[in-house]
Design a protein around this motif. Structure first.
Motif, mmCIF file in Angstrom:
data_model
loop_
_atom_site.group_PDB
_atom_site.id
_atom_site.type_symbol
_atom_site.label_atom_id
_atom_site.label_comp_id
_atom_site.label_asym_id
_atom_site.label_seq_id
_atom_site.Cartn_x
_atom_site.Cartn_y
_atom_site.Cartn_z
ATOM 1 N N ASN A 242 0.825 -1.207 0.000
ATOM 2 C CA ASN A 242 0.000 0.000 0.000
ATOM 3 C C ASN A 242 0.858 1.255 0.000
ATOM 4 O O ASN A 242 0.560 2.244 -0.675
ATOM 5 C CB ASN A 242 -0.937 0.005 1.201
ATOM 6 N N ILE B 215 2.379 1.697 -3.518
ATOM 7 C CA ILE B 215 1.381 2.180 -4.468
ATOM 8 C C ILE B 215 1.114 3.657 -4.266
ATOM 9 O O ILE B 215 1.028 4.427 -5.220
ATOM 10 C CB ILE B 215 0.079 1.363 -4.334
ATOM 11 N N ALA C 27 1.840 6.615 -7.044
ATOM 12 C CA ALA C 27 0.775 7.485 -7.518
ATOM 13 C C ALA C 27 1.144 8.943 -7.341
ATOM 14 O O ALA C 27 0.873 9.777 -8.209
ATOM 15 C CB ALA C 27 -0.526 7.167 -6.775
ATOM 16 N N ALA D 177 -4.699 7.986 -11.050
ATOM 17 C CA ALA D 177 -5.556 7.252 -10.116
ATOM 18 C C ALA D 177 -5.830 5.839 -10.630
ATOM 19 O O ALA D 177 -5.842 4.867 -9.856
ATOM 20 C CB ALA D 177 -6.860 8.010 -9.898
ATOM 21 N N ASP D 178 -6.052 5.706 -11.928
ATOM 22 C CA ASP D 178 -6.239 4.387 -12.524
ATOM 23 C C ASP D 178 -4.989 3.528 -12.341
ATOM 24 O O ASP D 178 -5.073 2.324 -12.100
ATOM 25 C CB ASP D 178 -6.539 4.512 -14.019
ATOM 26 N N TRP D 179 -3.828 4.155 -12.471
ATOM 27 C CA TRP D 179 -2.565 3.448 -12.293
ATOM 28 C C TRP D 179 -2.445 2.881 -10.879
ATOM 29 O O TRP D 179 -2.059 1.722 -10.692
ATOM 30 C CB TRP D 179 -1.419 4.386 -12.606
ATOM 31 N N ALA D 180 -2.793 3.690 -9.902
ATOM 32 C CA ALA D 180 -2.738 3.219 -8.515
ATOM 33 C C ALA D 180 -3.680 2.031 -8.312
ATOM 34 O O ALA D 180 -3.334 1.051 -7.632
ATOM 35 C CB ALA D 180 -3.082 4.358 -7.565
ATOM 36 N N ARG D 181 -4.869 2.099 -8.897
ATOM 37 C CA ARG D 181 -5.821 0.992 -8.772
ATOM 38 C C ARG D 181 -5.313 -0.254 -9.504
ATOM 39 O O ARG D 181 -5.472 -1.378 -9.008
ATOM 40 C CB ARG D 181 -7.192 1.408 -9.313
ATOM 41 N N TRP D 182 -4.713 -0.039 -10.677
ATOM 42 C CA TRP D 182 -4.183 -1.182 -11.430
ATOM 43 C C TRP D 182 -3.076 -1.870 -10.635
ATOM 44 O O TRP D 182 -3.022 -3.100 -10.567
ATOM 45 C CB TRP D 182 -3.654 -0.708 -12.780
ATOM 46 N N GLN E 166 -2.711 -1.914 -7.426
ATOM 47 C CA GLN E 166 -3.319 -2.587 -6.280
ATOM 48 C C GLN E 166 -3.793 -3.982 -6.676
ATOM 49 O O GLN E 166 -3.690 -4.941 -5.909
ATOM 50 C CB GLN E 166 -4.501 -1.773 -5.750
ATOM 51 N N ALA E 167 -4.310 -4.100 -7.901
ATOM 52 C CA ALA E 167 -4.838 -5.377 -8.358
ATOM 53 C C ALA E 167 -3.767 -6.292 -8.946
ATOM 54 O O ALA E 167 -3.886 -7.520 -8.860
ATOM 55 C CB ALA E 167 -5.923 -5.128 -9.415
ATOM 56 N N ARG E 168 -2.712 -5.717 -9.522
ATOM 57 C CA ARG E 168 -1.809 -6.507 -10.351
ATOM 58 C C ARG E 168 -0.397 -6.712 -9.808
ATOM 59 O O ARG E 168 0.386 -7.460 -10.384
ATOM 60 C CB ARG E 168 -1.726 -5.912 -11.755
#
Length: 264
Positions: free
Chosen positions: A5, A8, A12, A252-257, A259-261
């Motif tokens: 976390n 990430i 970001a 923001a999308d990068w941070a979410r990606w 988190q998932a990947r």
């Protein structure tokens, strides 16, 4: 999990800082700066884009192999580079001699990095997966592995298998790496290889090469996560040309990606 976390969040923030208040330049000659939202990045031979340019994307990264030589990773990170894909292996018996060093150095600079494998048509998917697993550590916080699928001019393997065989063996490779690393590999490919083999039918996340037009023009209807838009990029900390890539979404999308990947 706290480490991931924190990583990430830091990534970001770097991407957001790099994207503040910049617009792509207008006009100019072939050596004009074209870094857009990441102003320290440039291109020795910038393309004149018709269907959409990459310079407004907030998140950019590099892919490298031994040919980039010694790299100043602190300068690379400070230039706004948000990720690095590093060549690890090729076929069933070749490894990039700079991979282990780049892997350590990029990690020490806290640049998210992943490894890619250059596919060889005279070895099975299982053999190549075993070779990749032997050479690439299973490491917490790494990007997903990448399978590089493109036509080659190899003297040792001139064959061009059928589309059916290519996709079957690629799926074997991807399944074995998913089992080992806990993340399904990304497929990197080129315009001609994608079209010749109808790769859009595969269950995959795509990294697309498109240096002469927007991916929407070269790969109609195909969703993508990464876009390799130049092979003549300029990145502080790297001597000579380097491939530069854009991430499809916002910071923001990068941070979410991530988190998932990111591998866990």
């Amino acid at each position: 999990m706290k480490f991931l976390n924190g990583l990430i969040l830091a990534i970001a923030l770097v991407a957001v800082a790099a994207s503040c208040g910049r617009n792509p330049p207008r006009g100019g000659g072939p050596a004009v700066y074209v870094g857009g939202t990441v102003p320290q990045l440039g291109d020795r031979k910038p393309h004149v884009w018709r269907s959409g340019h990459p310079y407004g994307h907030q998140v950019h990264g590099i892919d490298i192999s031994r040919y980039q030589g010694d790299i100043d990773w602190a300068r690379v990170r400070n230039s706004g580079v948000s990720f690095a894909f590093i060549k690890a292996t090729e076929g069933g018996d070749h490894s990039d001699p700079s991979f282990q060093r780049y892997w350590r150095e990029a990690g020490a600079a806290r640049i998210p990095r992943g490894a890619y494998h250059y596919y060889y048509f005279c070895r099975s998917g299982a053999e190549q997966a075993a070779w990749f697993i032997r050479n690439v550590p299973r490491e917490r916080g790494a990007l997903p592995p990448v399978l590089d699928l493109e036509w080659t001019n190899s003297r040792t393997c001139p064959r061009r298998p059928s589309s059916v065989e290519i996709k079957e063996q690629a799926e074997v490779f991807m399944r074995l790496l998913t089992q080992h690393y806990g993340q399904r590999p990304i497929i990197y490919t080129t315009v001609d290889f994608y079209a010749d083999n109808q790769l859009g039918t595969m269950n995959a996340e795509f990294w697309l090469r498109s240096v002469a037009d927007h991916p929407s023009a070269r790969y109609p209807g195909q969703r993508w996560t990464f876009w390799q838009y130049t092979g003549t990029g300029i990145v502080p900390g790297i001597s000579g040309d380097v491939d530069i890539n854009a991430f499809a979404g916002s910071s923001a999308d990068w941070a979410r990606w991530l988190q998932a990947r990111l591998s866990r």
